[in-house]
Design a protein around this motif. Structure first.
Motif, PDB file in Angstrom:
ATOM      1  N   GLY A 128       0.787  -1.230   0.000  1.00 37.96           N
ATOM      2  CA  GLY A 128       0.000   0.000   0.000  1.00 37.96           C
ATOM      3  C   GLY A 128       0.816   1.275   0.000  1.00 37.96           C
ATOM      4  O   GLY A 128       0.251   2.359   0.170  1.00 37.96           O
ATOM      5  N   ASP A 129       2.126   1.183  -0.189  1.00 32.56           N
ATOM      6  CA  ASP A 129       2.977   2.371  -0.206  1.00 32.56           C
ATOM      7  C   ASP A 129       2.516   3.365  -1.264  1.00 32.56           C
ATOM      8  O   ASP A 129       2.166   2.989  -2.389  1.00 32.56           O
ATOM      9  N   THR A 130       2.550   4.649  -0.907  1.00 26.92           N
ATOM     10  CA  THR A 130       2.135   5.696  -1.846  1.00 26.92           C
ATOM     11  C   THR A 130       3.300   6.577  -2.297  1.00 26.92           C
ATOM     12  O   THR A 130       3.081   7.581  -2.980  1.00 26.92           O
ATOM     13  N   SER A 131       4.523   6.217  -1.924  1.00 28.95           N
ATOM     14  CA  SER A 131       5.683   7.052  -2.238  1.00 28.95           C
ATOM     15  C   SER A 131       6.462   6.559  -3.448  1.00 28.95           C
ATOM     16  O   SER A 131       7.453   7.189  -3.839  1.00 28.95           O
ATOM     17  N   GLY A 132       6.054   5.430  -4.042  1.00 28.83           N
ATOM     18  CA  GLY A 132       6.789   4.875  -5.167  1.00 28.83           C
ATOM     19  C   GLY A 132       8.088   4.202  -4.773  1.00 28.83           C
ATOM     20  O   GLY A 132       9.003   4.082  -5.598  1.00 28.83           O
ATOM     21  N   SER A 133       8.164   3.740  -3.533  1.00 26.51           N
ATOM     22  CA  SER A 133       9.424   3.208  -3.001  1.00 26.51           C
ATOM     23  C   SER A 133       9.593   1.707  -3.165  1.00 26.51           C
ATOM     24  O   SER A 133      10.652   1.177  -2.822  1.00 26.51           O
ATOM     25  N   LEU A 134       8.583   1.001  -3.638  1.00 28.55           N
ATOM     26  CA  LEU A 134       8.685  -0.456  -3.760  1.00 28.55           C
ATOM     27  C   LEU A 134       9.505  -0.820  -4.989  1.00 28.55           C
ATOM     28  O   LEU A 134       9.124  -0.501  -6.121  1.00 28.55           O
ATOM     29  N   GLN A 135      10.628  -1.467  -4.761  1.00 26.76           N
ATOM     30  CA  GLN A 135      11.511  -1.900  -5.822  1.00 26.76           C
ATOM     31  C   GLN A 135      11.931  -3.345  -5.569  1.00 26.76           C
ATOM     32  O   GLN A 135      11.783  -3.858  -4.456  1.00 26.76           O
ATOM     33  N   ASP A 136      12.479  -3.992  -6.591  1.00 28.20           N
ATOM     34  CA  ASP A 136      13.212  -5.232  -6.343  1.00 28.20           C
ATOM     35  C   ASP A 136      14.370  -4.876  -5.415  1.00 28.20           C
ATOM     36  O   ASP A 136      15.078  -3.872  -5.624  1.00 28.20           O
ATOM     37  N   CYS A 137      14.569  -5.676  -4.385  1.00 31.66           N
ATOM     38  CA  CYS A 137      15.572  -5.313  -3.383  1.00 31.66           C
ATOM     39  C   CYS A 137      16.032  -6.562  -2.650  1.00 31.66           C
ATOM     40  O   CYS A 137      15.613  -7.689  -2.957  1.00 31.66           O
ATOM     41  N   TYR A 138      16.876  -6.370  -1.661  1.00 26.33           N
ATOM     42  CA  TYR A 138      17.351  -7.484  -0.840  1.00 26.33           C
ATOM     43  C   TYR A 138      17.793  -6.951   0.507  1.00 26.33           C
ATOM     44  O   TYR A 138      17.906  -5.725   0.716  1.00 26.33           O
ATOM     45  N   LEU A 139      18.056  -7.861   1.436  1.00 29.79           N
ATOM     46  CA  LEU A 139      18.600  -7.562   2.757  1.00 29.79           C
ATOM     47  C   LEU A 139      19.632  -8.626   3.068  1.00 29.79           C
ATOM     48  O   LEU A 139      19.411  -9.811   2.783  1.00 29.79           O
ATOM     49  N   LEU A 140      20.774  -8.224   3.638  1.00 26.84           N
ATOM     50  CA  LEU A 140      21.796  -9.165   4.080  1.00 26.84           C
ATOM     51  C   LEU A 140      21.944  -9.107   5.592  1.00 26.84           C
ATOM     52  O   LEU A 140      21.932  -8.020   6.182  1.00 26.84           O
ATOM     53  N   LEU A 141      22.086 -10.273   6.215  1.00 28.93           N
ATOM     54  CA  LEU A 141      22.379 -10.384   7.639  1.00 28.93           C
ATOM     55  C   LEU A 141      23.610 -11.262   7.829  1.00 28.93           C
ATOM     56  O   LEU A 141      23.836 -12.201   7.055  1.00 28.93           O
ATOM     57  N   THR A 142      24.382 -10.968   8.866  1.00 23.65           N
ATOM     58  CA  THR A 142      25.522 -11.814   9.201  1.00 23.65           C
ATOM     59  C   THR A 142      25.827 -11.690  10.690  1.00 23.65           C
ATOM     60  O   THR A 142      25.305 -10.804  11.376  1.00 23.65           O
ATOM     61  N   ASN A 143      26.667 -12.608  11.175  1.00 22.60           N
ATOM     62  CA  ASN A 143      27.124 -12.591  12.570  1.00 22.60           C
ATOM     63  C   ASN A 143      25.974 -12.582  13.574  1.00 22.60           C
ATOM     64  O   ASN A 143      26.021 -11.885  14.586  1.00 22.60           O
ATOM     65  N   LEU A 144      24.948 -13.356  13.310  1.00 24.51           N
ATOM     66  CA  LEU A 144      23.835 -13.463  14.253  1.00 24.51           C
ATOM     67  C   LEU A 144      24.304 -14.182  15.516  1.00 24.51           C
ATOM     68  O   LEU A 144      24.893 -15.268  15.451  1.00 24.51           O
ATOM     69  N   ARG A 145      24.008 -13.575  16.664  1.00 21.36           N
ATOM     70  CA  ARG A 145      24.357 -14.147  17.960  1.00 21.36           C
ATOM     71  C   ARG A 145      23.183 -13.980  18.911  1.00 21.36           C
ATOM     72  O   ARG A 145      22.480 -12.963  18.876  1.00 21.36           O
ATOM     73  N   GLY A 146      22.968 -14.964  19.776  1.00 18.13           N
ATOM     74  CA  GLY A 146      21.907 -14.880  20.766  1.00 18.13           C
ATOM     75  C   GLY A 146      22.451 -15.111  22.161  1.00 18.13           C
ATOM     76  O   GLY A 146      23.285 -16.018  22.361  1.00 18.13           O
ATOM     77  N   TYR A 147      22.010 -14.301  23.125  1.00 14.80           N
ATOM     78  CA  TYR A 147      22.479 -14.379  24.504  1.00 14.80           C
ATOM     79  C   TYR A 147      21.283 -14.376  25.446  1.00 14.80           C
ATOM     80  O   TYR A 147      20.269 -13.724  25.186  1.00 14.80           O
TER      81      TYR A 147
END
Length: 259
Positions: A237-256
């Motif tokens: 429902g974005d109205t700003s024209g911001s939806l593009q093909d994209c990606y996200l990267l994560l690394t070094n996940l740690r849990g304590y």
């Protein structure tokens, strides 16, 4: 710009990082419970994987996968979730080993996750929801408890953390200076019902602390347990024209866990 990242979050356990002065005094009591690697554990690091649940874009699959030291989440404009007004490519939970050997965050416990994320400029903030981390009660149709989101505020791209149950803004900062670089995240939560919960949210851009915000006396529990989610979950429902093909990267996940 390199999209490879090595080494643990710089100041993860080095100082007063708890939810309160009492927690800070016992920083040495944070015990590491989860330390997967993308190259070694792959998607086995997570309790579940929600990759194109509606099978809307077979040509784009897999949308979620390990590549080198990183976990990658791809989102295409044609992707659709089972609710077709939104898109979702997410993983959930902290798995150690196989089967039901995953960590359960229950009422009264205090947990912490640290990791690094790379948000390209193609993954923009939107006028409606774009979540890149959630804390939820497991189960279909459950409401989010905490959301880390990319949101346009008066036309400005921001990244924010909100307590969704009571719509409480914990912190917010400009997103554009954080695009196309590795950002360190330190998120801490005391799982508590009513006013028994707490959260702390820290973002670091290299050696610079961009955000360090806490809230105490808040509701961080619905029922059963709290389970983290990472990836891209956004409204169409974005109205700003911001939806593009994209990606996200994560690394070094740690849990304590604070014990």
């Amino acid at each position: 710009m390199s999209t490879s990242r090595r080494g643990l979050l710089g100041a993860a356990l080095g100082g007063a990082v708890g939810l309160s002065s009492a927690t800070a005094a016992h920083a040495a009591s944070w015990q590491q419970k989860w330390a997967p690697s993308a190259s070694g554990n792959g998607l086995g690091a997570f309790e579940t994987v929600e990759d194109d649940r509606a099978d809307s874009h077979p040509a784009g699959q897999p949308h979620i996968y390990a590549t080198g030291d990183n976990w990658r989440f791809n989102m295409h404009r044609v992707d659709r979730d089972t609710s077709t007004d939104r898109q979702r490519q997410e993983v959930t939970g902290l798995r150690n080993g196989s089967g039901s050997n995953y960590l359960k965050w229950t009422e009264g416990q205090t947990w912490r996750v640290t990791y690094s994320m790379y948000i390209p400029s193609s993954l923009k903030a939107t006028t409606t929801f774009t979540h890149i981390m959630q804390m939820k009660q497991p189960g279909n149709g459950t409401s989010p408890i905490v959301v880390q989101s990319l949101r346009r505020v008066n036309g400005v791209q921001t990244i924010e953390l909100k307590l969704a149950i009571d719509d409480i803004l914990v912190g917010r900062t400009d997103l554009e200076p954080l695009h196309d670089k590795w950002i360190d995240v330190d998120f801490q939560i005391k799982v508590g019902n009513g006013s028994a919960g707490s959260v702390r949210w820290i973002l670091k851009n290299g050696s610079t602390t961009v955000v360090d915000k806490s809230r105490t006396g808040v509701d961080t529990f619905l029922a059963d347990r709290v389970r983290p989610k990472w990836g891209i979950y956004r409204s169409l429902g974005d109205t700003s024209g911001s939806l593009q093909d994209c990606y996200l990267l994560l690394t070094n996940l740690r849990g304590y866990q604070l014990v």
